[in-house]
Design a protein around this motif. Structure first.
Motif, PDB file in Angstrom:
ATOM      1  N   GLU A 103     -31.945 -27.993 -16.380  1.00  0.00           N
ATOM      2  CA  GLU A 103     -30.768 -27.316 -16.943  1.00  0.00           C
ATOM      3  C   GLU A 103     -30.756 -25.816 -16.638  1.00  0.00           C
ATOM      4  N   TYR A 104     -31.672 -25.351 -15.807  1.00  0.00           N
ATOM      5  CA  TYR A 104     -31.797 -23.933 -15.478  1.00  0.00           C
ATOM      6  C   TYR A 104     -31.126 -23.671 -14.126  1.00  0.00           C
ATOM      7  N   ALA A 105     -30.005 -22.988 -14.148  1.00  0.00           N
ATOM      8  CA  ALA A 105     -29.175 -22.793 -12.959  1.00  0.00           C
ATOM      9  C   ALA A 105     -29.900 -22.081 -11.823  1.00  0.00           C
ATOM     10  N   GLU A 106     -30.739 -21.123 -12.145  1.00  0.00           N
ATOM     11  CA  GLU A 106     -31.356 -20.322 -11.081  1.00  0.00           C
ATOM     12  C   GLU A 106     -32.304 -21.143 -10.214  1.00  0.00           C
ATOM     13  N   GLY A 107     -32.898 -22.193 -10.751  1.00  0.00           N
ATOM     14  CA  GLY A 107     -33.726 -23.065  -9.923  1.00  0.00           C
ATOM     15  C   GLY A 107     -32.912 -23.660  -8.786  1.00  0.00           C
ATOM     16  N   TYR A 108     -31.717 -24.130  -9.108  1.00  0.00           N
ATOM     17  CA  TYR A 108     -30.830 -24.698  -8.087  1.00  0.00           C
ATOM     18  C   TYR A 108     -30.332 -23.618  -7.126  1.00  0.00           C
ATOM     19  N   LEU A 128     -25.761 -25.600  -5.150  1.00  0.00           N
ATOM     20  CA  LEU A 128     -24.889 -24.536  -5.659  1.00  0.00           C
ATOM     21  C   LEU A 128     -23.849 -25.100  -6.616  1.00  0.00           C
ATOM     22  N   ASP A 129     -23.338 -26.277  -6.323  1.00  0.00           N
ATOM     23  CA  ASP A 129     -22.405 -26.916  -7.259  1.00  0.00           C
ATOM     24  C   ASP A 129     -23.077 -27.158  -8.613  1.00  0.00           C
ATOM     25  N   ARG A 130     -24.336 -27.597  -8.579  1.00  0.00           N
ATOM     26  CA  ARG A 130     -25.060 -27.832  -9.842  1.00  0.00           C
ATOM     27  C   ARG A 130     -25.320 -26.519 -10.572  1.00  0.00           C
ATOM     28  N   ALA A 131     -25.702 -25.485  -9.824  1.00  0.00           N
ATOM     29  CA  ALA A 131     -25.923 -24.175 -10.447  1.00  0.00           C
ATOM     30  C   ALA A 131     -24.644 -23.692 -11.122  1.00  0.00           C
ATOM     31  N   LEU A 132     -23.513 -23.898 -10.470  1.00  0.00           N
ATOM     32  CA  LEU A 132     -22.238 -23.436 -11.030  1.00  0.00           C
ATOM     33  C   LEU A 132     -21.779 -24.305 -12.201  1.00  0.00           C
ATOM     34  N   GLN A 133     -22.166 -25.566 -12.230  1.00  0.00           N
ATOM     35  CA  GLN A 133     -21.899 -26.392 -13.404  1.00  0.00           C
ATOM     36  C   GLN A 133     -22.617 -25.814 -14.616  1.00  0.00           C
ATOM     37  N   LEU A 134     -23.859 -25.420 -14.385  1.00  0.00           N
ATOM     38  CA  LEU A 134     -24.691 -24.907 -15.474  1.00  0.00           C
ATOM     39  C   LEU A 134     -24.360 -23.468 -15.839  1.00  0.00           C
ATOM     40  N   PRO A 136     -21.204 -21.157 -14.807  1.00  0.00           N
ATOM     41  CA  PRO A 136     -19.966 -20.930 -14.053  1.00  0.00           C
ATOM     42  C   PRO A 136     -19.725 -19.477 -13.636  1.00  0.00           C
ATOM     43  N   ASP A 137     -20.359 -18.534 -14.322  1.00  0.00           N
ATOM     44  CA  ASP A 137     -20.161 -17.122 -13.979  1.00  0.00           C
ATOM     45  C   ASP A 137     -21.268 -16.582 -13.069  1.00  0.00           C
ATOM     46  N   HIS A 138     -21.994 -17.482 -12.418  1.00  0.00           N
ATOM     47  CA  HIS A 138     -23.072 -17.074 -11.513  1.00  0.00           C
ATOM     48  C   HIS A 138     -22.434 -16.664 -10.182  1.00  0.00           C
ATOM     49  N   ILE A 139     -22.113 -15.394 -10.079  1.00  0.00           N
ATOM     50  CA  ILE A 139     -21.403 -14.869  -8.922  1.00  0.00           C
ATOM     51  C   ILE A 139     -22.184 -15.097  -7.630  1.00  0.00           C
ATOM     52  N   ALA A 140     -23.482 -14.929  -7.684  1.00  0.00           N
ATOM     53  CA  ALA A 140     -24.296 -15.106  -6.478  1.00  0.00           C
ATOM     54  C   ALA A 140     -24.245 -16.554  -5.995  1.00  0.00           C
ATOM     55  N   ARG A 159     -12.960 -20.016   1.557  1.00  0.00           N
ATOM     56  CA  ARG A 159     -12.024 -18.952   1.167  1.00  0.00           C
ATOM     57  C   ARG A 159     -11.796 -18.977  -0.344  1.00  0.00           C
ATOM     58  N   ASP A 160     -11.632 -20.179  -0.889  1.00  0.00           N
ATOM     59  CA  ASP A 160     -11.416 -20.326  -2.330  1.00  0.00           C
ATOM     60  C   ASP A 160     -12.637 -19.847  -3.117  1.00  0.00           C
ATOM     61  N   ALA A 161     -13.831 -20.280  -2.712  1.00  0.00           N
ATOM     62  CA  ALA A 161     -15.050 -19.885  -3.425  1.00  0.00           C
ATOM     63  C   ALA A 161     -15.258 -18.378  -3.354  1.00  0.00           C
ATOM     64  N   LEU A 162     -15.065 -17.802  -2.177  1.00  0.00           N
ATOM     65  CA  LEU A 162     -15.250 -16.355  -2.046  1.00  0.00           C
ATOM     66  C   LEU A 162     -14.192 -15.603  -2.847  1.00  0.00           C
ATOM     67  N   GLY A 163     -12.966 -16.100  -2.855  1.00  0.00           N
ATOM     68  CA  GLY A 163     -11.912 -15.466  -3.647  1.00  0.00           C
ATOM     69  C   GLY A 163     -12.258 -15.436  -5.129  1.00  0.00           C
ATOM     70  N   ARG A 164     -12.802 -16.542  -5.637  1.00  0.00           N
ATOM     71  CA  ARG A 164     -13.203 -16.588  -7.050  1.00  0.00           C
ATOM     72  C   ARG A 164     -14.365 -15.638  -7.320  1.00  0.00           C
ATOM     73  N   ALA A 165     -15.317 -15.562  -6.380  1.00  0.00           N
ATOM     74  CA  ALA A 165     -16.447 -14.642  -6.545  1.00  0.00           C
ATOM     75  C   ALA A 165     -15.957 -13.191  -6.547  1.00  0.00           C
ATOM     76  N   LEU A 166     -15.026 -12.879  -5.654  1.00  0.00           N
ATOM     77  CA  LEU A 166     -14.511 -11.503  -5.569  1.00  0.00           C
ATOM     78  C   LEU A 166     -13.643 -11.129  -6.773  1.00  0.00           C
ATOM     79  N   GLU A 167     -13.049 -12.115  -7.422  1.00  0.00           N
ATOM     80  CA  GLU A 167     -12.315 -11.825  -8.663  1.00  0.00           C
ATOM     81  C   GLU A 167     -13.289 -11.315  -9.726  1.00  0.00           C
ATOM     82  N   MET A 168     -14.492 -11.888  -9.734  1.00  0.00           N
ATOM     83  CA  MET A 168     -15.492 -11.465 -10.721  1.00  0.00           C
ATOM     84  C   MET A 168     -16.192 -10.177 -10.294  1.00  0.00           C
ATOM     85  N   ASN A 169     -16.454 -10.040  -8.981  1.00  0.00           N
ATOM     86  CA  ASN A 169     -17.120  -8.840  -8.477  1.00  0.00           C
ATOM     87  C   ASN A 169     -16.482  -8.435  -7.154  1.00  0.00           C
ATOM     88  N   PRO A 170     -15.524  -7.511  -7.201  1.00  0.00           N
ATOM     89  CA  PRO A 170     -14.831  -7.102  -5.973  1.00  0.00           C
ATOM     90  C   PRO A 170     -15.702  -6.297  -5.011  1.00  0.00           C
TER      91      PRO A 170
END
Length: 191
Positions: A103-108, A128-134, A136-140, A159-170
């Motif tokens: 259940e620890y996102a950083e391991g994934y 990465l999908d599993r990390a983001l499930q655990l 969701p705000d893991h920008i890296a 493009r979609d994934a990067l767009g969402r990441a850039l919304e959180m950290n431009p």
């Protein structure tokens, strides 16, 4: 990092690590979601890249805060091995971590980074999908997913994934990929 002098030393250490964590149950990971959300708000308001980098480093402190001492030791060993380009050793450590603390996102996320470096992009995306499930705000992890999808030629999803990441950290270093003329620029913004 120095390499072990004896060829079997990494195998022995990993076997010992695995037997130690098998005897215990990993506690739930610490919940840093509110702290990370506050840092996301700060990085969105940052005036320059230097300030944003300081804030991003603070996010890493939360993401890399493992559930207990054993998990932290495994995470740290894996990151040290990855930094020394011992990708097989790092992968082994992160496998142990994910098995011990599922259940620890950083391991994934860390295992995905090793697979990205190994150019095993499909496996990286799964982690990465599993990390983001655990987390969701893991920008890296989201940025890593964008890079992995880009490497697979899945440009719309990247493009979609990067767009969402850039919304959180431009201020992400990958922002150049989404700039006008970049390979992941939003559709319709070609030069």
């Amino acid at each position: 990092m120095a390499w072990f002098r004896f060829a079997y030393a990494p195998l022995i250490l990993s076997a010992v690590s695995a037997s130690v964590v098998e005897a215990e149950t990993c506690p739930p990971p610490p919940d840093h979601s509110q702290s990370v959300q506050g840092l996301i708000e700060q990085v969105q308001a940052a005036d320059n890249e230097g300030d944003a980098r300081v804030i991003s480093n603070q996010m890493w402190e939360f993401w890399a805060d493992a559930p207990n001492e054993q998990a932290q030791a495994i995470l740290d060993r894996g990151m040290q091995k990855r930094a020394a380009f011992d990708l097989a050793g790092a992968l082994q450590e992160f496998d142990i971590l994910v098995d011990y603390c599922p259940e620890y996102a950083e391991g994934y996320n860390q295992r995905a980074f090793v697979n990205y470096l190994r150019q095993d992009f499909r496996t990286a995306v799964v982690d990465l999908d599993r990390a983001l499930q655990l987390s969701p705000d893991h920008i890296a992890a989201l940025s890593g997913k964008a890079l992995s999808l880009y490497a697979l030629g899945q440009l719309d999803a990247a493009r979609d994934a990067l767009g969402r990441a850039l919304e959180m950290n431009p201020w992400l270093p990958e922002r150049g990929l989404a700039a006008p003329g970049g390979p992941l620029a939003p559709k319709g913004t070609d030069l």
